[in-house]
Scaffold this active site. Structure first.
Site, PDB file in Angstrom:
ATOM      1  N   HIS A 112      -6.773  -2.333  15.037  1.00  0.00           N
ATOM      2  CA  HIS A 112      -6.986  -1.605  13.781  1.00  0.00           C
ATOM      3  C   HIS A 112      -6.693  -2.499  12.570  1.00  0.00           C
ATOM      4  O   HIS A 112      -7.530  -2.637  11.675  1.00  0.00           O
ATOM      5  CB  HIS A 112      -6.092  -0.358  13.773  1.00  0.00           C
ATOM      6  CG  HIS A 112      -6.212   0.477  12.543  1.00  0.00           C
ATOM      7  ND1 HIS A 112      -7.028   1.587  12.478  1.00  0.00           N
ATOM      8  CD2 HIS A 112      -5.629   0.372  11.314  1.00  0.00           C
ATOM      9  CE1 HIS A 112      -6.934   2.112  11.263  1.00  0.00           C
ATOM     10  NE2 HIS A 112      -6.091   1.398  10.538  1.00  0.00           N
ATOM     11  N   GLU A 113      -5.519  -3.108  12.576  1.00  0.00           N
ATOM     12  CA  GLU A 113      -5.153  -3.928  11.412  1.00  0.00           C
ATOM     13  C   GLU A 113      -6.077  -5.135  11.293  1.00  0.00           C
ATOM     14  O   GLU A 113      -6.492  -5.512  10.199  1.00  0.00           O
ATOM     15  CB  GLU A 113      -3.696  -4.392  11.491  1.00  0.00           C
ATOM     16  CG  GLU A 113      -2.665  -3.280  11.671  1.00  0.00           C
ATOM     17  CD  GLU A 113      -2.796  -2.124  10.695  1.00  0.00           C
ATOM     18  OE1 GLU A 113      -3.267  -2.349   9.568  1.00  0.00           O
ATOM     19  OE2 GLU A 113      -2.449  -0.985  11.083  1.00  0.00           O
ATOM     20  N   GLU A 118     -10.119   3.747   6.092  1.00  0.00           N
ATOM     21  CA  GLU A 118      -9.330   4.222   7.233  1.00  0.00           C
ATOM     22  C   GLU A 118     -10.179   4.929   8.284  1.00  0.00           C
ATOM     23  O   GLU A 118     -10.046   4.669   9.474  1.00  0.00           O
ATOM     24  CB  GLU A 118      -8.175   5.117   6.763  1.00  0.00           C
ATOM     25  CG  GLU A 118      -7.144   4.381   5.904  1.00  0.00           C
ATOM     26  CD  GLU A 118      -6.542   3.149   6.570  1.00  0.00           C
ATOM     27  OE1 GLU A 118      -6.724   2.951   7.786  1.00  0.00           O
ATOM     28  OE2 GLU A 118      -5.888   2.364   5.856  1.00  0.00           O
ATOM     29  N   GLY A 178       2.975   2.476  10.941  1.00  0.00           N
ATOM     30  CA  GLY A 178       2.757   1.648  12.123  1.00  0.00           C
ATOM     31  C   GLY A 178       2.633   0.174  11.763  1.00  0.00           C
ATOM     32  O   GLY A 178       3.341  -0.675  12.287  1.00  0.00           O
ATOM     33  N   ALA A 179       1.736  -0.127  10.835  1.00  0.00           N
ATOM     34  CA  ALA A 179       1.504  -1.523  10.468  1.00  0.00           C
ATOM     35  C   ALA A 179       0.658  -1.579   9.208  1.00  0.00           C
ATOM     36  O   ALA A 179       0.174  -0.559   8.738  1.00  0.00           O
ATOM     37  CB  ALA A 179       0.788  -2.243  11.600  1.00  0.00           C
ATOM     38  N   MET A 180       0.491  -2.791   8.683  1.00  0.00           N
ATOM     39  CA  MET A 180      -0.212  -2.937   7.410  1.00  0.00           C
ATOM     40  C   MET A 180      -1.080  -4.191   7.420  1.00  0.00           C
ATOM     41  O   MET A 180      -0.632  -5.273   7.810  1.00  0.00           O
ATOM     42  CB  MET A 180       0.832  -2.989   6.280  1.00  0.00           C
ATOM     43  CG  MET A 180       0.255  -3.158   4.905  1.00  0.00           C
ATOM     44  SD  MET A 180      -0.831  -1.749   4.473  1.00  0.00           S
ATOM     45  CE  MET A 180      -1.971  -2.593   3.396  1.00  0.00           C
ATOM     46  N   GLU A 181      -2.296  -4.012   6.930  1.00  0.00           N
ATOM     47  CA  GLU A 181      -3.351  -5.025   7.055  1.00  0.00           C
ATOM     48  C   GLU A 181      -3.384  -6.074   5.958  1.00  0.00           C
ATOM     49  O   GLU A 181      -4.438  -6.648   5.690  1.00  0.00           O
ATOM     50  CB  GLU A 181      -4.706  -4.298   7.093  1.00  0.00           C
ATOM     51  CG  GLU A 181      -5.146  -3.650   5.749  1.00  0.00           C
ATOM     52  CD  GLU A 181      -4.833  -2.162   5.614  1.00  0.00           C
ATOM     53  OE1 GLU A 181      -3.912  -1.686   6.290  1.00  0.00           O
ATOM     54  OE2 GLU A 181      -5.498  -1.496   4.812  1.00  0.00           O
ATOM     55  N   ASN A 182      -2.261  -6.396   5.315  1.00  0.00           N
ATOM     56  CA  ASN A 182      -2.251  -7.409   4.248  1.00  0.00           C
ATOM     57  C   ASN A 182      -3.096  -8.629   4.637  1.00  0.00           C
ATOM     58  O   ASN A 182      -3.011  -9.115   5.753  1.00  0.00           O
ATOM     59  CB  ASN A 182      -0.815  -7.872   4.001  1.00  0.00           C
ATOM     60  CG  ASN A 182       0.157  -6.730   3.963  1.00  0.00           C
ATOM     61  OD1 ASN A 182       0.029  -5.853   3.139  1.00  0.00           O
ATOM     62  ND2 ASN A 182       1.089  -6.711   4.906  1.00  0.00           N
ATOM     63  N   GLU A 215       0.858  -1.181   0.000  1.00  0.00           N
ATOM     64  CA  GLU A 215       0.000   0.000   0.000  1.00  0.00           C
ATOM     65  C   GLU A 215       0.901   1.240   0.000  1.00  0.00           C
ATOM     66  O   GLU A 215       1.876   1.264   0.762  1.00  0.00           O
ATOM     67  CB  GLU A 215      -0.899   0.040   1.240  1.00  0.00           C
ATOM     68  CG  GLU A 215      -1.908   1.165   1.165  1.00  0.00           C
ATOM     69  CD  GLU A 215      -2.895   1.204   2.341  1.00  0.00           C
ATOM     70  OE1 GLU A 215      -2.700   0.473   3.316  1.00  0.00           O
ATOM     71  OE2 GLU A 215      -3.845   1.981   2.255  1.00  0.00           O
TER      72      GLU A 215
HETATM   73  N1  0A1 Z   1      -3.133   0.899   5.832  1.00  0.00           N
HETATM   74  C1  0A1 Z   1      -2.244   0.948   6.946  1.00  0.00           C
HETATM   75  C2  0A1 Z   1      -1.273   2.046   6.958  1.00  0.00           C
HETATM   76  C3  0A1 Z   1      -0.250   2.132   5.905  1.00  0.00           C
HETATM   77  C4  0A1 Z   1      -0.429   3.012   4.886  1.00  0.00           C
HETATM   78  C5  0A1 Z   1       0.528   3.209   3.932  1.00  0.00           C
HETATM   79  C6  0A1 Z   1       1.669   2.487   4.043  1.00  0.00           C
HETATM   80  O1  0A1 Z   1       2.632   2.689   3.128  1.00  0.00           O
HETATM   81  C7  0A1 Z   1       2.460   3.750   2.239  1.00  0.00           C
HETATM   82  C8  0A1 Z   1       1.866   1.585   5.063  1.00  0.00           C
HETATM   83  C9  0A1 Z   1       0.889   1.398   5.986  1.00  0.00           C
HETATM   84  C10 0A1 Z   1      -3.060   1.211   8.190  1.00  0.00           C
HETATM   85  O2  0A1 Z   1      -4.006   1.981   8.142  1.00  0.00           O
HETATM   86  O3  0A1 Z   1      -2.722   0.699   9.215  1.00  0.00           O
HETATM   87 ZN    ZN Z   2      -5.753   1.549   8.587  1.00  0.00          ZN
END
Ligand code: 0A1
Ligand code: ZN
Length: 850
Positions: free
Chosen positions: A290-291, A313, A254-258, A122
């Site tokens: 959140h994730e 978000e 912070g983190a990523m919701e893959n 992302e």
């Molecule tokens: N979607 C994730 C946050 C996130 C957004 C962008 C990133 O790279 C550009 C990385 C993480 C969240 O809302 O936690």
């Molecule tokens: Zn998020």
């Protein structure tokens, strides 16, 4: 970067992609500097699209081979992707590319962190992995085979096969490319399991570097609580056999919701009582929630395009806030959120970077992961819920999940489920998504023989690109208190929809006192027109915990304002009111600790600027110091009692109850330190057996100009722990005196442990410089210069983090001419740097254009 002028992308130009994808097969042959990625993608023409141009995004890829239905082709390749002639019928697309994760310092796409491979896709990172329509409305199932000489090989979905040196993963849920993830490394699992309410067993794993196993328990508990909560409150179950979380040290956010494979900045998941503060624990619990919640709000239902980012978000932040309120104290959470919104979103929305919750254009989408999209986006959902009521909210959400599961949606889809459930016309409400700027509400009142009339007016100042503002729908939670402090009208929601509107309350025995914007029911600036006597009354009597806290806050702010602008002294009304609250042993310690927290320097700078003054950073700093000193003296006799009330005689738990007590105890310790010059803090430091107390007592000592010995023993004790070392760097800069701050920061940039390519370490040092208000705004400009030097150095390495940190300069127009000139010079210097990234170019030019 090409030298071409940056292109702006507009929401109004959206068109669907010309092709749909039925399946994606990827094979990764991992090698640090030459990873091969082979893709096999089943495309077919999209019946809903008119434009059939076949363009696949691709950046920094070395194309080795491309084929359609097995026949090799030679597509036209540019810096941004490729175009090819393709059949007007279903076809199989294949490519083989080579990429260099070992040299990927931008941390987007596939990169390496401490010998481990990981991804961040992302928003637009997948195009650095292979050629693909890298846009959120193109969804497909994925099968991934990883070949690599590492013990742990992970991707999205469920594991479907594996052997020595390879593993295969299948994700049955169609997803956009931004949710793709791959991890490979020498990792240790912290395992657990969860049974969903329909009886599905889910294997949970938290994957960490060897040595970090002892920091996993809390994160795992938080995950299980989140899974349960989402079932109970939103009826949402998890939908795969496994859920993996990986901790990585080098991460921009912070983190990523893959899907099924969340990747976390290690600071957002690893925790132990010895190394993490109570605030760290609370943040970790919220980010894990959140994730996890994104699995439904973001993954199962995703965004049609990046302009709709708040769809996932804002909603997910709102959900994690609900979760935190349920797990901890709802009033305390609400107050924290209001403080944060005012500290981060209000300055954004009232400065050069102001943009709507749903932006209408961008150059670089990474620059729009903002407090406006996230936090104001969540506030908008909170307002909607307040307007339609809890029951309608929950019906609308069920309809949203039923109607849109598996789709890529828009804000229009979101609002439609509310309109369909409630019959309410949300046309005006929708302005919250399109109109930028913080509405300001002013109040007037009248009293006439039993009838109280409240008149509210709303106004939003012009923001970049938006000069005309229309009235918004503002839910104002409201109550009335009688002269003796009894509540004569309980909380009700007034709907302010006009520019000016009156509300009448009849049958009252005496002129009441209004309590307006209870629970911070809208993200607005409220000018009560209250006198300090009204504020003191509300501080003593309001039944709404938010407004009671707000009354104390307003008293403090008014006092500070007068100290700065009129040379007033600390005054009795605030100090007496505070004392009464602190004495009230029935009040939650966490709440009392919040009462003791004065407005921040930058918040005061905003208030001053808003009322036509030029903020003087040193005068602000001095006023706060003076008021803290006066507070310490005023509440002196109570400090031993506060200290004893804060003692916890149970094993450390980072829960709301214990952390509230510690917060109060540490707030009291800070005051005590002003009176005993650090004797008690030094004793507390020696006694501390958790990071909350160790760090708080060290902070007290440093603030008092002491603590040199403790600071160096802290370093010796924790030099092996990178997350604690971040605190060591940050604390010294945050607490340096205004005059010394730039020099302290400069000195620390020469420390051998300043690994500036690590975003956490960079932020610990330069982020702390930027948030030490009086220090950053040192009159000689050395703070500005140091930050700019490092932003220029970081930009070619990591544009995303550089661009985010440029926001330190967003308020430059508030200050005196001399400071403005100094900041403008640094911004200009950054903007004139050769080959500046698109990310930073956009940020700096928006800030300069103010
Ligand atoms: N979607 C994730 C946050 C996130 C957004 C962008 C990133 O790279 C550009 C990385 C993480 C969240 O809302 O936690
Ligand atoms: Zn998020």
């Amino acid at each position: 970067m090409s030298d071409a002028a940056p292109t702006t992308i507009y929401l109004k130009d959206y068109t669907p992609f010309g092709y749909l994808i039925d399946s994606v097969h990827l094979t990764f042959d991992l090698a640090a500097h030459a990873t091969r990625v082979t893709s096999r993608i089943a495309f077919r023409p999209n019946p809903d699209a008119r434009d059939r141009k076949f363009f696949l995004h691709g950046e920094q890829l070395r194309l080795i081979r491309a084929a359609i239905d097995g026949a090799e082709i030679a597509p036209e390749v540019t810096d941004e992707g490729l175009t090819a002639n393709v059949p007007n019928a279903p076809f199989v697309w294949e490519t083989e590319v080579e990429i260099d994760p070992g040299n990927n310092t931008a941390l987007e796409g596939l990169y390496m962190s401490n010998g481990m491979y990981c991804t961040q896709c992302e928003a637009e990172g997948f195009r650095k992995i292979t050629f693909y329509p890298d846009r959120p409305d193109v969804m497909s199932t994925f099968t991934v085979r990883i070949n690599g000489d590492l013990p742990v090989l992970l991707s999205n979905g469920n594991p479907t096969a594996s052997g020595q040196g390879w593993a295969e993963w299948t994700d049955p849920w169609p997803k956009p490319a931004y949710l793709f993830a791959l991890v490979a490394g020498d990792l240790i699992a912290y395992p657990d399991q969860f049974t969903t309410k329909s009886g599905r067993g889910v294997e949970l794993n938290l994957w960490v570097r060897p040595g970090d196993e002892g920091k996993c328990a809390f994160g795992m508990e938080a995950l299980k609580k989140s899974m349960k909560w989402d079932e109970e409150v939103y009826g949402r179950e998890y939908d795969l056999d496994v859920f993996n979380i990986v901790a990585v040290d080098d991460f921009n956010m912070g983190a990523m919701e893959n899907k099924g494979l969340n990747i976390f900045n290690s600071s957002a998941v690893l925790a132990s009582p010895e190394t993490s503060t109570d605030a760290n624990f609370e943040r970790i619990e919220a980010i894990i929630a959140h994730e996890y919640f994104h699995n439904w709000t973001g993954n199962r239902i995703t965004c049609r395009d990046w302009f709709q980012l708040c769809l996932k978000e804002g909603l997910t932040v709102f959900r994690d806030a609900q979760f935190t309120s349920d797990m901890r104290s709802a009033p305390v959470k609400r107050i924290h959120d209001a403080i944060d919104l005012r500290a981060r979103q209000f300055p954004e929305d009232n400065g050069p970077l102001s943009h709507p919750v749903r932006p209408e254009s961008f150059q670089e989408i990474n620059n729009f992961y903002t407090s406006t999209v996230y936090e104001k986006g969540a506030e908008v959902i909170g307002m909607l819920k307040r307007l339609v009521g809890d029951e309608a909210y929950s019906k609308a959400l069920n309809l949203y999940f039923d109607r849109h599961d598996g789709q890529a949606c828009t804000i229009e889809d979101w609002l439609k489920v509310f309109e369909d459930t409630t019959g309410r016309d949300l046309t005006q409400f929708k302005r919250w998504y399109s109109q930028s700027g913080t509405p300001r509400i002013s109040v007037s009142e009248s009293w006439d023989s039993g009838t109280y009339t409240l008149t509210l007016s709303q106004e939003t100042h012009p923001t970049p690109g938006q000069t005309e503002k229309l009235p918004q729908v503002i839910p104002v939670a409201f109550g009335l208190l009688g002269p003796n402090g009894d509540e004569v009208r309980g909380t009700q929601v007034l709907e302010l929809t006009e520019a000016t509107q009156s509300f009448q309350f009849t049958g009252l025995a005496a002129k009441p006192n209004p309590s307006i914007l209870r629970d911070f029911s809208a993200p607005v600036i409220l000018d009560h027109g209250h006198s300090n006597a009204d504020r003191a009354f509300l501080l003593a009597h309001d039944t709404d915990p938010f407004n009671r806290w707000q009354a104390g806050r307003s008293l403090a702010e008014d006092n500070l304002f007068r100290m700065i602008t009129q040379d007033s002294a600390p005054d009795g009304q605030f100090l007496d009111g505070l004392l009464a609250v602190l004495r009230d042993g029935d009040l939650d310690p966490a709440y009392r600790a919040l009462m003791l927290q004065l407005p921040s320097q930058s918040e005061l700078a905003s208030t001053l600027y808003d009322s036509g003054h030029t903020p003087d950073p040193l005068a602000i700093w001095t006023a706060i110091e003076t008021l803290k000193q006066a507070t310490a003296q005023h509440v002196q006799d109570l400090l031993p009692r506060l200290h004893s009330e804060s003692l916890v005689d149970a094993p450390y738990q980072p829960d709301a109850e214990q952390s509230g007590k510690r917060a109060l105890g540490n707030a009291a310790l800070a005051l005590t330190t002003r009176l005993d010059s650090g004797t008690q803090a030094a004793a507390e430091y020696d006694r501390a057996n958790n990071m909350t107390q160790q760090l708080a007592s060290l902070a007290c000592l440093l603030r008092a100009g002491k603590g040199e010995t403790q600071l160096s023993s802290f370093y010796d004790q924790w030099q092996h722990d990178r997350l604690v070392l971040d605190k060591w760097f940050g604390l010294q800069i945050s607490l340096a005196s205004p005059d010394a701050t730039p020099a302290v920061a400069l000195g620390l940039t020469q420390h051998p442990e300043f690994n500036w390519k690590n975003p956490n370490r960079f932020r610990a040092l330069l982020g702390s410089l930027a948030t030490n208000h009086a220090g950053f705004h040192h009159a000689d400009g050395s703070g500005y210069q140091l930050l700019a030097d490092w932003l220029i150095r970081l930009d070619p390495v990591n544009p995303q983090t550089t661009a985010r940190m440029c926001t330190a300069f967003q308020t430059w127009k508030r200050y005196d001419d001399k400071r403005q000139a100094l900041m403008r010079a640094q911004l200009t210097r950054i903007s004139e740097t050769p080959n500046l990234s698109r990310d930073t170019t956009e940020m700096v030019s928006r800030i300069l254009d103010a």
